[in-house]
Design a protein around this motif. Structure first.
Motif, PDB file in Angstrom:
ATOM      1  N   PRO A 157      11.165  -7.352 -29.848  1.00 49.69           N
ATOM      2  CA  PRO A 157      11.937  -6.655 -28.815  1.00 49.69           C
ATOM      3  C   PRO A 157      11.272  -5.337 -28.461  1.00 49.69           C
ATOM      4  N   PRO A 158      11.245  -4.992 -27.186  1.00 50.47           N
ATOM      5  CA  PRO A 158      10.541  -3.771 -26.781  1.00 50.47           C
ATOM      6  C   PRO A 158      11.289  -2.522 -27.224  1.00 50.47           C
ATOM      7  N   PRO A 159      10.568  -1.442 -27.527  1.00 48.95           N
ATOM      8  CA  PRO A 159      11.230  -0.185 -27.886  1.00 48.95           C
ATOM      9  C   PRO A 159      12.102   0.359 -26.761  1.00 48.95           C
ATOM     10  N   VAL A 160      11.828  -0.091 -25.531  1.00 47.28           N
ATOM     11  CA  VAL A 160      12.588   0.409 -24.383  1.00 47.28           C
ATOM     12  C   VAL A 160      13.811  -0.455 -24.088  1.00 47.28           C
ATOM     13  N   LEU A 161      14.179  -1.340 -25.001  1.00 46.06           N
ATOM     14  CA  LEU A 161      15.376  -2.154 -24.822  1.00 46.06           C
ATOM     15  C   LEU A 161      16.599  -1.252 -24.622  1.00 46.06           C
ATOM     16  N   ASN A 162      17.419  -1.588 -23.628  1.00 46.10           N
ATOM     17  CA  ASN A 162      18.646  -0.851 -23.304  1.00 46.10           C
ATOM     18  C   ASN A 162      18.395   0.566 -22.796  1.00 46.10           C
ATOM     19  N   THR A 163      17.237   0.791 -22.187  1.00 41.61           N
ATOM     20  CA  THR A 163      16.975   2.104 -21.594  1.00 41.61           C
ATOM     21  C   THR A 163      17.094   2.092 -20.085  1.00 41.61           C
ATOM     22  N   CYS A 164      17.308   0.923 -19.484  1.00 44.13           N
ATOM     23  CA  CYS A 164      17.531   0.846 -18.038  1.00 44.13           C
ATOM     24  C   CYS A 164      18.275  -0.443 -17.720  1.00 44.13           C
ATOM     25  N   HIS A 165      18.704  -0.586 -16.470  1.00 43.59           N
ATOM     26  CA  HIS A 165      19.504  -1.729 -16.037  1.00 43.59           C
ATOM     27  C   HIS A 165      18.781  -3.042 -16.300  1.00 43.59           C
ATOM     28  N   ALA A 166      17.510  -3.128 -15.916  1.00 49.04           N
ATOM     29  CA  ALA A 166      16.777  -4.384 -16.044  1.00 49.04           C
ATOM     30  C   ALA A 166      16.526  -4.772 -17.493  1.00 49.04           C
ATOM     31  N   LEU A 167      16.455  -3.769 -18.386  1.00 46.21           N
ATOM     32  CA  LEU A 167      16.154  -4.047 -19.784  1.00 46.21           C
ATOM     33  C   LEU A 167      17.392  -3.985 -20.672  1.00 46.21           C
ATOM     34  N   ALA A 168      18.580  -4.117 -20.069  1.00 47.34           N
ATOM     35  CA  ALA A 168      19.805  -4.222 -20.856  1.00 47.34           C
ATOM     36  C   ALA A 168      19.724  -5.478 -21.723  1.00 47.34           C
ATOM     37  N   SER A 169      20.246  -5.428 -22.930  1.00 43.64           N
ATOM     38  CA  SER A 169      20.100  -6.556 -23.850  1.00 43.64           C
ATOM     39  C   SER A 169      20.817  -7.814 -23.356  1.00 43.64           C
ATOM     40  N   ASP A 170      21.722  -7.671 -22.372  1.00 43.64           N
ATOM     41  CA  ASP A 170      22.398  -8.858 -21.829  1.00 43.64           C
ATOM     42  C   ASP A 170      21.873  -9.246 -20.450  1.00 43.64           C
ATOM     43  N   SER A 171      20.685  -8.738 -20.072  1.00 41.85           N
ATOM     44  CA  SER A 171      20.133  -9.055 -18.758  1.00 41.85           C
ATOM     45  C   SER A 171      19.297 -10.332 -18.818  1.00 41.85           C
ATOM     46  N   PRO A 172      19.120 -11.024 -17.679  1.00 39.27           N
ATOM     47  CA  PRO A 172      18.273 -12.227 -17.663  1.00 39.27           C
ATOM     48  C   PRO A 172      16.813 -11.934 -17.977  1.00 39.27           C
ATOM     49  N   VAL A 173      16.374 -10.702 -17.735  1.00 38.07           N
ATOM     50  CA  VAL A 173      15.000 -10.340 -18.097  1.00 38.07           C
ATOM     51  C   VAL A 173      14.815 -10.445 -19.608  1.00 38.07           C
ATOM     52  N   VAL A 174      15.743  -9.858 -20.357  1.00 41.29           N
ATOM     53  CA  VAL A 174      15.663  -9.914 -21.817  1.00 41.29           C
ATOM     54  C   VAL A 174      15.878 -11.344 -22.305  1.00 41.29           C
ATOM     55  N   LYS A 175      16.780 -12.069 -21.688  1.00 41.65           N
ATOM     56  CA  LYS A 175      17.041 -13.459 -22.091  1.00 41.65           C
ATOM     57  C   LYS A 175      15.776 -14.304 -21.996  1.00 41.65           C
ATOM     58  N   THR A 176      14.967 -14.061 -20.951  1.00 42.52           N
ATOM     59  CA  THR A 176      13.757 -14.845 -20.747  1.00 42.52           C
ATOM     60  C   THR A 176      12.611 -14.374 -21.631  1.00 42.52           C
ATOM     61  N   ARG A 177      12.420 -13.046 -21.707  1.00 43.34           N
ATOM     62  CA  ARG A 177      11.230 -12.526 -22.376  1.00 43.34           C
ATOM     63  C   ARG A 177      11.418 -12.263 -23.863  1.00 43.34           C
ATOM     64  N   TRP A 178      12.627 -11.877 -24.276  1.00 48.43           N
ATOM     65  CA  TRP A 178      12.884 -11.575 -25.688  1.00 48.43           C
ATOM     66  C   TRP A 178      14.212 -12.244 -26.098  1.00 48.43           C
ATOM     67  N   PRO A 179      14.238 -13.553 -26.131  1.00 48.49           N
ATOM     68  CA  PRO A 179      15.507 -14.263 -26.371  1.00 48.49           C
ATOM     69  C   PRO A 179      16.186 -13.877 -27.678  1.00 48.49           C
ATOM     70  N   GLN A 180      15.421 -13.482 -28.704  1.00 49.59           N
ATOM     71  CA  GLN A 180      16.024 -13.107 -29.982  1.00 49.59           C
ATOM     72  C   GLN A 180      16.806 -11.808 -29.885  1.00 49.59           C
ATOM     73  N   ALA A 181      16.556 -11.003 -28.831  1.00 48.39           N
ATOM     74  CA  ALA A 181      17.274  -9.741 -28.650  1.00 48.39           C
ATOM     75  C   ALA A 181      18.410  -9.864 -27.639  1.00 48.39           C
ATOM     76  N   TYR A 182      18.559 -11.025 -27.046  1.00 47.62           N
ATOM     77  CA  TYR A 182      19.560 -11.217 -25.981  1.00 47.62           C
ATOM     78  C   TYR A 182      20.972 -11.216 -26.553  1.00 47.62           C
ATOM     79  N   THR A 183      21.884 -10.451 -25.915  1.00 47.76           N
ATOM     80  CA  THR A 183      23.268 -10.346 -26.389  1.00 47.76           C
ATOM     81  C   THR A 183      24.282 -10.832 -25.363  1.00 47.76           C
ATOM     82  N   GLY A 184      23.804 -11.333 -24.227  1.00 51.46           N
ATOM     83  CA  GLY A 184      24.711 -11.773 -23.178  1.00 51.46           C
ATOM     84  C   GLY A 184      25.226 -13.178 -23.416  1.00 51.46           C
ATOM     85  N   SER A 185      25.941 -13.680 -22.408  1.00 48.90           N
ATOM     86  CA  SER A 185      26.494 -15.031 -22.460  1.00 48.90           C
ATOM     87  C   SER A 185      26.263 -15.697 -21.120  1.00 48.90           C
TER      88      SER A 185
END
Length: 202
Positions: A157-185
């Motif tokens: 997971p990137p150190p910048v996780l949850n530092t902006c809208h696109a890198l929110a842990s429940d965003s589709p960007v995180v779901k695709t690129r860092w699935p182990q850090a994804y917290t959405g549904s």
């Protein structure tokens, strides 16, 4: 898309800020910044021969930070090639107080503590803002590009996780690129659609 067509107007001032990030052969990183201010008209200035001409820099300032992979500052060089007062360049050596400091949480507070008011140059201190963000873009960007070659499940997971809208842990960007850090549904908010996010980061 570009800005809308403005009202009739006249350009008076132009500020250009440029930053560069370099990876050194010794394992450190050089991050450089330059700020240039110019006017479109001539104006009086006693310290510069009586007048500053259109297009002649009012401010022309440089700064270079040398940092390690943990963002600790190993060296700093600052110089003022143009300024409104001949006294301005004498403050640049004070910026060496940053040697040993780490760029990260509390960076802006540290800059105010060391260089606020009479203790610094407003423009040099301001330039340290984009220089710091350029450092993150350079160092994290290199790591990110190298990480992209790995399978998504193997990416840290990137150190910048949850530092902006696109890198929110429940965003589709995180779901695709860092699935182990994804917290959405399932059933994402339309505000976090992949298309909207792609438009924001390209």
């Amino acid at each position: 898309m570009p800005l809308s067509t403005p009202a009739a107007r006249q350009l008076l001032h132009n500020r250009v800020v440029q930053c560069w990030g370099y990876q050194r052969e010794d394992g450190l990183w050089d991050i450089e910044g330059r700020m240039i201010d110019t006017k479109t008209y001539a104006f009086p200035n006693e310290d510069r021969g009586g007048q500053i001409q259109p297009g002649e820099p009012l401010h022309d300032m440089w700064i270079r930070l040398t940092v390690d992979p943990q963002f600790r500052i190993h060296d700093i060089e600052a110089c003022t090639d143009s300024s409104p007062f001949s006294l301005c360049p004498t403050i640049t050596r004070r910026y060496r107080l940053l040697i040993g400091e780490r760029i990260g949480p509390g960076w802006s507070l540290k800059l105010r503590e060391l260089f606020a008011g009479l203790n610094g140059c407003t423009h040099m201190t301001e330039l340290l803002g984009p220089v710091a963000t350029t450092m993150f873009q350079t160092v994290y960007g290199k790591r990110y590009d190298e990480d992209e070659a790995k399978a998504a499940e193997d990416r840290a997971p990137p150190p910048v996780l949850n530092t902006c809208h696109a890198l929110a842990s429940d965003s589709p960007v995180v779901k695709t690129r860092w699935p182990q850090a994804y917290t959405g549904s399932e059933g994402e908010s339309p505000l976090k659609s992949p298309q909207l996010l792609d438009d924001c980061i390209t």
